[in-house]
Enzyme design. Structure first.
Site, short mmCIF file in Angstrom:
data_model
loop_
_atom_site.label_atom_id
_atom_site.label_comp_id
_atom_site.label_asym_id
_atom_site.label_seq_id
_atom_site.Cartn_x
_atom_site.Cartn_y
_atom_site.Cartn_z
N LEU A 237 0.84 -1.20 0.00
CA LEU A 237 0.00 0.00 0.00
C LEU A 237 0.87 1.25 0.00
CD1 LEU A 237 -3.17 0.23 0.00
CD2 LEU A 237 -2.91 1.17 2.30
N GLY A 238 1.75 1.34 -0.99
CA GLY A 238 2.50 2.56 -1.22
C GLY A 238 1.67 3.52 -2.06
N ARG B 140 6.28 -5.31 -10.50
CA ARG B 140 7.43 -5.88 -11.19
C ARG B 140 7.22 -7.37 -11.36
NH1 ARG B 140 10.14 -2.31 -14.12
NH2 ARG B 140 11.59 -1.00 -12.98
N GLU C 48 10.73 -9.72 -20.46
CA GLU C 48 9.95 -8.97 -21.45
C GLU C 48 10.86 -8.18 -22.38
OE1 GLU C 48 8.78 -4.98 -18.96
OE2 GLU C 48 7.62 -6.77 -18.48
N HIS D 211 3.52 -3.85 -20.71
CA HIS D 211 4.22 -3.01 -19.73
C HIS D 211 4.01 -1.52 -20.07
CE1 HIS D 211 7.95 -2.71 -16.86
NE2 HIS D 211 7.01 -1.82 -16.57
#
Length: 315
Positions: free
Chosen positions: A153-154, A234, A263, A281
């Site tokens: 929860l940033g 990520r 990727e 992305h």
């Protein structure tokens, strides 16, 4: 005044490239065929690096540039930078937080909606004539009123959770501890327990050695055959082998993913699965945000070489 020499690890849009070229002597590492020879040639002149979050800077690159002072990352993630090597050399590292937070949160919620309601398949159903020939599209799953878990929860996780309240979802989260700004949302320390009470699990953690594969087989199994995993953080936060196995055998219901190991050459098993929404992305991929990110990269470099405080230093 001589322009500082900057190693440019990856390409940028022209609206960033032009101002960078005007202010700095840019050395385009990504265009070099023989990258080792290129580094050996330009490395002694390099005082800064402009890189992207997924490209970073490794120890060999840092070692090849003995005058390196500052590393400006285009992106919020900086886990691809060898921070230990950078700190040992006194290299300062910056990223581009905040300016991309809301766009990333938007895409995460959009992926949940698109995947839950089967919108990609439904559009194909219309376009290929199936609606006229076969009738209504198969029923999908509702979103409102269900339970969402936010792992991390940033800045981004908080914005995701805020958006989810508009869909009347019951929200819980995991982090290193309860957050003062998360009043009304349930704190669950254990990611497995968070997954077990969630219909939708959003992964919004910053990546580090401590979070590598934090979403592994236990978390995935707890989320279950009706659950959905949404990753806008990520790829390293997810054990992809465990995820693929669970999606293939039905242990996990579905996934919506914007990031992948290796990727853009993702594991082809993802492409064979009907229960995965894949994205390239591009969570921060709006004109407005990418322009703000590029400006912050330049502003950090400019501040460093002017002897001013860095705007967004992370190391």
């Amino acid at each position: 005044m001589t322009k500082p020499h900057i190693l440019q690890v990856g390409p940028y849009p022209e609206w960033d490239q032009g101002p960078l070229d005007a202010s700095f002597h840019m050395h385009r590492y990504f265009e070099a065929v023989d990258k080792a020879a290129f580094l050996a040639d330009v490395g002694p002149q390099i005082r800064g690096i402009a890189t992207r979050g997924e490209l970073g800077a490794n120890a060999a690159m840092i070692a090849a540039c003995p005058q390196w002072e500052v590393n400006s990352v285009y992106g919020v993630g900086y886990d691809a930078v060898d921070l230990e090597a950078a700190r040992a050399r006194g290299i300062r590292v910056t990223n581009t937080p905040d300016v991309l937070t809301n766009d990333v949160a938007d895409l995460g919620v959009a992926m949940m909606l698109v995947q839950s309601r089967g919108m990609i398949g439904a559009e194909a159903w219309v376009r290929d004539g199936s609606w006229a020939a076969k009738g209504l599209y198969p029923l999908q799953r509702r979103v409102w009123g269900k339970r969402a878990g936010v792992l991390g929860l940033g800045r981004i996780g908080f914005e995701v959770a805020k958006r989810l309240t508009g869909f009347d979802l019951e929200i819980a989260y995991s982090d290193v501890g309860p957050k003062e700004y998360a009043k009304g949302w349930e704190y669950i320390a254990d990611p497995v327990a968070l997954a077990a009470r969630s219909d939708f699990l959003f992964v919004t953690l910053a990546a580090s050695a401590a979070t590598r594969h934090i979403v592994g087989s236990e978390v995935i199994a707890a989320l279950g055959p009706s659950g959905m995993l949404i990753n806008i953080s990520r790829a390293s936060n997810i054990d992809e082998d465990a995820l693929l196995a669970a999606l293939e055998d039905g242990t996990l219901g579905s996934a919506a993913l914007d990031v992948f190991e290796g990727e853009p050459k993702l594991n082809p098993r993802f492409l064979a699965l009907p229960n995965v929404l894949v994205q390239p992305h591009h969570a921060s991929g709006t004109y407005e945000t990418r322009q703000a990110m590029g400006k912050l990269v330049r502003d950090n470099l400019t501040a460093h070489f002017a002897g001013q405080p860095l705007l967004t230093q992370v190391a």
